[in-house]
Design an enzyme around this catalytic site. Structure first.
Site, PDB file in Angstrom:
ATOM      1  N   PRO A  89      57.956  42.319  80.013  1.00  0.00           N
ATOM      2  CA  PRO A  89      56.881  41.407  79.591  1.00  0.00           C
ATOM      3  C   PRO A  89      55.849  42.088  78.683  1.00  0.00           C
ATOM      4  O   PRO A  89      55.096  41.393  78.010  1.00  0.00           O
ATOM      5  CB  PRO A  89      56.249  40.943  80.904  1.00  0.00           C
ATOM      6  CG  PRO A  89      56.808  41.807  81.970  1.00  0.00           C
ATOM      7  CD  PRO A  89      58.039  42.469  81.459  1.00  0.00           C
ATOM      8  N   GLU A 119      58.603  47.200  89.146  1.00  0.00           N
ATOM      9  CA  GLU A 119      57.404  47.290  88.303  1.00  0.00           C
ATOM     10  C   GLU A 119      57.726  47.684  86.865  1.00  0.00           C
ATOM     11  O   GLU A 119      56.859  47.640  86.007  1.00  0.00           O
ATOM     12  CB  GLU A 119      56.415  48.307  88.894  1.00  0.00           C
ATOM     13  CG  GLU A 119      55.681  47.815  90.122  1.00  0.00           C
ATOM     14  CD  GLU A 119      54.919  46.516  89.871  1.00  0.00           C
ATOM     15  OE1 GLU A 119      54.063  46.495  88.970  1.00  0.00           O
ATOM     16  OE2 GLU A 119      55.199  45.531  90.571  1.00  0.00           O
ATOM     17  N   ARG A 157      74.399  32.526  68.532  1.00  0.00           N
ATOM     18  CA  ARG A 157      74.616  31.248  67.847  1.00  0.00           C
ATOM     19  C   ARG A 157      74.265  31.319  66.361  1.00  0.00           C
ATOM     20  O   ARG A 157      74.581  30.399  65.608  1.00  0.00           O
ATOM     21  CB  ARG A 157      73.899  30.092  68.557  1.00  0.00           C
ATOM     22  CG  ARG A 157      72.434  30.200  68.675  1.00  0.00           C
ATOM     23  CD  ARG A 157      71.882  29.167  69.647  1.00  0.00           C
ATOM     24  NE  ARG A 157      72.049  27.795  69.184  1.00  0.00           N
ATOM     25  CZ  ARG A 157      71.413  27.266  68.144  1.00  0.00           C
ATOM     26  NH1 ARG A 157      70.581  28.002  67.428  1.00  0.00           N
ATOM     27  NH2 ARG A 157      71.620  26.013  67.802  1.00  0.00           N
ATOM     28  N   ASP A 172      67.784  23.559  63.068  1.00  0.00           N
ATOM     29  CA  ASP A 172      67.053  23.614  64.335  1.00  0.00           C
ATOM     30  C   ASP A 172      65.563  23.760  64.109  1.00  0.00           C
ATOM     31  O   ASP A 172      65.119  24.093  63.024  1.00  0.00           O
ATOM     32  CB  ASP A 172      67.465  24.875  65.118  1.00  0.00           C
ATOM     33  CG  ASP A 172      68.826  24.741  65.741  1.00  0.00           C
ATOM     34  OD1 ASP A 172      69.212  23.614  66.038  1.00  0.00           O
ATOM     35  OD2 ASP A 172      69.473  25.792  65.915  1.00  0.00           O
TER      36      ASP A 172
HETATM   37  N1  ADE Z   1      60.994  40.885  82.472  1.00  0.00           N
HETATM   38  C1  ADE Z   1      60.158  40.179  83.257  1.00  0.00           C
HETATM   39  N2  ADE Z   1      59.494  39.251  82.559  1.00  0.00           N
HETATM   40  C2  ADE Z   1      59.927  39.341  81.276  1.00  0.00           C
HETATM   41  C3  ADE Z   1      59.615  38.657  80.073  1.00  0.00           C
HETATM   42  N3  ADE Z   1      58.713  37.672  80.034  1.00  0.00           N
HETATM   43  N4  ADE Z   1      60.248  39.032  78.952  1.00  0.00           N
HETATM   44  C4  ADE Z   1      61.151  40.041  78.974  1.00  0.00           C
HETATM   45  N5  ADE Z   1      61.480  40.716  80.074  1.00  0.00           N
HETATM   46  C5  ADE Z   1      60.876  40.396  81.220  1.00  0.00           C
END
Ligand code: ADE
Length: 245
Positions: A89, A119, A157, A172
């Site tokens: 994330p 984590e 794709r 798209d």
């Molecule tokens: N791992 C956990 N959440 C994630 C996200 N939003 N994007 C990529 N990998 C992740």
């Protein structure tokens, strides 16, 4: 053939999706090959330990660097250097332009997708192997498996031969026809459904009018739902002004 290598602790979860839809077709047609590798297989202790407590304290566990680095080295000894991407994330946001760059890049080198858990990763594994960090959105999932599949499908794709009609990708949302904005509405039979009629223009057979209507609807939807895309003039064709409202 474009090769993706996916490193995960849940190979069954990843593999269960690879036969579905566009990915299944791309693999059957020999456009994409996906190898799924369990990096737990690269542990050396009796308990097959992949994580440990964080230095400095705090909650959760951190993925140890050794199994990840050894798994990548094993893969690259067989298939050559990859573009290495860690799903996390705290990565750069994934989007259609990045997917297009990855699709082009696949001619040169395979893509490696590393799925995190807990984590996160010991930073040294990512730094030593010069991983790019990729996020699929501002929310936290339990692991990188879904983000890896999202990335894989989005790129697959775009590869020539995967979609039945080459126009599909261009038309798209975020594609060239939508000028980087959202797609226009679509309709099919029946012509009247619960009293709602298909817009008359789509039945007219007049391709010029249909194109103009679709462009206007695409701009209207983009301005309403994603004003951030509409205001960015790199996404707008010269001579068009997105409508508000
Ligand atoms: N791992 C956990 N959440 C994630 C996200 N939003 N994007 C990529 N990998 C992740």
């Amino acid at each position: 053939m474009a090769l993706f290598s996916i490193l995960t602790l849940f190979p069954d979860a990843v593999e269960s999706y690879l036969d579905v839809g566009v990915l299944g077709i791309a693999r059957q047609r020999g456009i994409v090959d996906v190898q799924v590798v369990d990096f737990r297989d690269f542990t050396r202790d009796r308990h097959r330990t992949v994580d440990d407590r964080p230095f400095g304290g705090g909650p959760g566990m951190v993925l140890k660097p050794e199994p990840i680095v050894e798994a990548v080295e094993w893969i690259e000894a067989r298939h050559g250097a990859h573009r290495r991407i860690a799903l996390t994330p705290d990565g750069v946001p994934f989007g259609q332009p990045l997917a297009e760059s990855m699709a082009r890049d696949l001619d040169e080198r395979p893509v490696l997708l590393l799925c995190g858990r807990y984590e996160g990763f010991d930073e040294r594994a990512l730094a030593l192997l010069e991983f790019e960090r990729l996020s699929i959105g501002d929310y936290v999932l339990a692991g990188g498996e879904l983000p890896a599949l999202v990335t894989l499908e989005t790129v697959a794709r775009l590869l020539p031969g995967t979609l039945g009609d080459a126009r599909s990708a261009a038309e798209d949302s975020f594609g060239a026809s939508a000028a980087g904005g959202l797609d226009h509405p679509h309709f099919t039979r029946p012509r009247v459904f619960r009293g709602e009629e298909v817009p008359e223009v789509l039945l007219s057979g007049d391709h010029g009018r249909i194109e103009a209507w679709r462009k206007k609807e695409s701009e209207r939807r983009t301005a309403r739902v994603r004003p951030d895309l509409a205001q960015d003039d790199t996404n707008t064709l010269p001579g068009t002004t997105p409508e508000g409202g």
